[in-house]
Write a protein that holds these residues in place. Structure first.
Motif, PDB file in Angstrom:
ATOM      1  N   ASN A  60      -9.028 -15.828   8.656  1.00 56.95           N
ATOM      2  CA  ASN A  60     -10.217 -15.014   8.929  1.00 56.95           C
ATOM      3  C   ASN A  60     -10.459 -14.088   7.742  1.00 56.95           C
ATOM      4  O   ASN A  60      -9.935 -12.966   7.706  1.00 56.95           O
ATOM      5  N   CYS A  61     -11.232 -14.580   6.792  1.00 53.13           N
ATOM      6  CA  CYS A  61     -11.445 -13.826   5.547  1.00 53.13           C
ATOM      7  C   CYS A  61     -12.056 -12.459   5.806  1.00 53.13           C
ATOM      8  O   CYS A  61     -11.728 -11.478   5.129  1.00 53.13           O
ATOM      9  N   PHE A  62     -12.956 -12.385   6.771  1.00 47.45           N
ATOM     10  CA  PHE A  62     -13.597 -11.108   7.073  1.00 47.45           C
ATOM     11  C   PHE A  62     -12.562 -10.072   7.508  1.00 47.45           C
ATOM     12  O   PHE A  62     -12.538  -8.936   7.018  1.00 47.45           O
ATOM     13  N   ILE A  63     -11.677 -10.467   8.444  1.00 48.42           N
ATOM     14  CA  ILE A  63     -10.657  -9.541   8.938  1.00 48.42           C
ATOM     15  C   ILE A  63      -9.645  -9.227   7.845  1.00 48.42           C
ATOM     16  O   ILE A  63      -9.187  -8.090   7.712  1.00 48.42           O
ATOM     17  N   GLU A  64      -9.286 -10.234   7.044  1.00 50.27           N
ATOM     18  CA  GLU A  64      -8.347  -9.991   5.948  1.00 50.27           C
ATOM     19  C   GLU A  64      -8.911  -8.971   4.965  1.00 50.27           C
ATOM     20  O   GLU A  64      -8.208  -8.057   4.521  1.00 50.27           O
ATOM     21  N   ASN A  65     -10.181  -9.112   4.632  1.00 52.81           N
ATOM     22  CA  ASN A  65     -10.819  -8.185   3.708  1.00 52.81           C
ATOM     23  C   ASN A  65     -10.914  -6.786   4.319  1.00 52.81           C
ATOM     24  O   ASN A  65     -10.663  -5.781   3.653  1.00 52.81           O
ATOM     25  N   ALA A  66     -11.265  -6.734   5.605  1.00 55.14           N
ATOM     26  CA  ALA A  66     -11.372  -5.437   6.284  1.00 55.14           C
ATOM     27  C   ALA A  66     -10.009  -4.748   6.350  1.00 55.14           C
ATOM     28  O   ALA A  66      -9.903  -3.532   6.164  1.00 55.14           O
ATOM     29  N   ARG A  67      -8.954  -5.525   6.598  1.00 56.69           N
ATOM     30  CA  ARG A  67      -7.619  -4.947   6.631  1.00 56.69           C
ATOM     31  C   ARG A  67      -7.232  -4.406   5.257  1.00 56.69           C
ATOM     32  O   ARG A  67      -6.682  -3.308   5.135  1.00 56.69           O
ATOM     33  N   PHE A  68      -7.518  -5.176   4.203  1.00 53.81           N
ATOM     34  CA  PHE A  68      -7.191  -4.752   2.845  1.00 53.81           C
ATOM     35  C   PHE A  68      -7.883  -3.428   2.520  1.00 53.81           C
ATOM     36  O   PHE A  68      -7.267  -2.500   1.984  1.00 53.81           O
ATOM     37  N   LYS A  69      -9.155  -3.330   2.851  1.00 50.74           N
ATOM     38  CA  LYS A  69      -9.904  -2.101   2.594  1.00 50.74           C
ATOM     39  C   LYS A  69      -9.339  -0.930   3.398  1.00 50.74           C
ATOM     40  O   LYS A  69      -9.245   0.196   2.902  1.00 50.74           O
ATOM     41  N   ALA A  70      -8.955  -1.211   4.652  1.00 50.43           N
ATOM     42  CA  ALA A  70      -8.403  -0.155   5.497  1.00 50.43           C
ATOM     43  C   ALA A  70      -7.078   0.363   4.942  1.00 50.43           C
ATOM     44  O   ALA A  70      -6.841   1.577   4.891  1.00 50.43           O
ATOM     45  N   ILE A  71      -6.197  -0.545   4.528  1.00 51.96           N
ATOM     46  CA  ILE A  71      -4.907  -0.132   3.968  1.00 51.96           C
ATOM     47  C   ILE A  71      -5.114   0.660   2.677  1.00 51.96           C
ATOM     48  O   ILE A  71      -4.442   1.670   2.431  1.00 51.96           O
ATOM     49  N   HIS A  72      -6.052   0.212   1.856  1.00 55.56           N
ATOM     50  CA  HIS A  72      -6.330   0.939   0.618  1.00 55.56           C
ATOM     51  C   HIS A  72      -6.814   2.352   0.916  1.00 55.56           C
ATOM     52  O   HIS A  72      -6.404   3.321   0.254  1.00 55.56           O
ATOM     53  N   TRP A  73      -7.656   2.488   1.936  1.00 54.11           N
ATOM     54  CA  TRP A  73      -8.127   3.821   2.315  1.00 54.11           C
ATOM     55  C   TRP A  73      -6.976   4.684   2.817  1.00 54.11           C
ATOM     56  O   TRP A  73      -6.908   5.879   2.521  1.00 54.11           O
ATOM     57  N   LEU A  74      -6.049   4.096   3.558  1.00 53.43           N
ATOM     58  CA  LEU A  74      -4.884   4.852   4.031  1.00 53.43           C
ATOM     59  C   LEU A  74      -4.063   5.369   2.856  1.00 53.43           C
ATOM     60  O   LEU A  74      -3.595   6.519   2.865  1.00 53.43           O
ATOM     61  N   ILE A  75      -3.874   4.533   1.848  1.00 51.86           N
ATOM     62  CA  ILE A  75      -3.087   4.935   0.677  1.00 51.86           C
ATOM     63  C   ILE A  75      -3.786   6.064  -0.082  1.00 51.86           C
ATOM     64  O   ILE A  75      -3.153   7.041  -0.496  1.00 51.86           O
TER      65      ILE A  75
END
Length: 311
Positions: A60-75
């Motif tokens: 699920n590329c959409f969810i994978e991309n959303a997760r990546f963005k979310a983790i980056h924001w957390l960092i």
């Protein structure tokens, strides 16, 4: 005067005690370290995403991309607010557990943004003595400014989904346990954060990731491990995980790629500023089913209103 003098002496002793605690090891013996380590091992599986989560993310590329963005924001938020590493790893753990349980099929980008804010808010309340306010968390890196009531409802949904179990065992839990024995702790933590961005490492248990990170950095950067407890790290890991350690280390051989990827992301534009904004200010029943959030009005402030409030 006598009372004042007593207070001054007490405060002076309290400060000395504080310094002694900071300069000493929490665990006084090898046995204590190993006992704490075994406790982490026993409970780490219960805090991992469901089996098949990595495959689900990759399909699920959409969810994978959303997760990546979310983790980056957390960092980025961890660095901006000087939060503990335990808070950001805890928030990431909540995020992955929630997605693995709810699937989040049909979600919009702003829904993942709301989830990531709720995860960090809950994690900071659990790990920090003075957590940032909800409005403060949204001042940078998010596309929408959500009302506090909406975030709080998302927090409640998150807590219910996780069964109110927040003391997640993460790779950082093991590093934190032995942090006094690592001379290049910043290097270890930085690599752990970069690995956190890559969902494929979620197929490994936290203890495997922690051991692999230390081993890779020790070989490449002459990292010194002083504590005898940490030298026995590999011995304490279950035998059935030893093959995974080798596999995880081979994946980390490309950590220079991870570093470049991480640095490139930092210098690009902000997080979650892509995709269309939510077209409504109140969730429909269909959106309510997707979010699995208690019924009610869920108002958020649009990008334009957010910019006005910031000004």
């Amino acid at each position: 005067m006598e009372s004042l003098l007593c207070d001054e002496i007490w405060l002076e002793k309290e400060e000395e005690l504080k310094n002694d605690v900071e300069n000493s090891c929490f665990f006084k013996s090898k046995e204590d370290c190993e006992e704490a380590f075994e406790i982490l091992l026993d409970k780490e599986i219960s805090y991992m995403p469901k089996i098949g989560y990595v495959k689900f993310i990759k399909e699920n590329c959409f969810i994978e991309n959303a997760r990546f963005k979310a983790i980056h924001w957390l960092i980025k938020s961890q660095r901006r607010w000087n939060l503990s590493f335990g808070a950001v790893f805890g928030a990431a753990s909540y995020l992955d557990q929630f997605i693995s349980l709810n699937k989040c099929q049909g979600w919009k980008y702003w829904m993942f943004e709301l989830l990531s804010i709720a995860c960090l808010s809950v994690a900071s309340k659990f790990h920090e003595t003075s957590p940032p306010q909800l409005l403060e968390l949204q001042m940078e890196g998010v596309g929408h400014l959500f009302e506090s009531t909406m975030i709080q409802r998302m927090e409640l949904t998150l807590l219910e989904t996780l069964g109110w179990r927040l003391n997640s065992t993460t790779p950082y839990s093991y590093i934190e346990l032995f942090q006094w024995s690592i001379n290049s702790l910043k290097t270890v933590n930085d690599l752990l954060l970069r690995i956190l961005l890559d969902a494929k490492f979620l197929e490994f248990r936290p203890c495997v990731i922690a051991q692999s990170v230390v081993t890779c950095i020790s070989e490449d950067l002459s990292l010194l491990i002083d504590d005898s407890c940490f030298n026995n790290f590999t011995r304490l890991i279950p035998q059935d995980q030893k093959d995974d350690i080798s596999k995880c280390q081979r994946m980390m051989i490309n950590k220079q790629f991870l570093i470049n990827e991480f640095q490139e992301l930092i210098i690009t534009s902000g997080v979650f500023n892509y995709g269309p904004p939510s077209p409504v200010t109140v969730l429909t029943m269909d959106q309510h089913d997707l979010c699995d959030i208690p019924q009610g009005d869920f108002n958020y402030i649009s990008n334009a209103n957010k910019r006005k409030r910031e000004r």
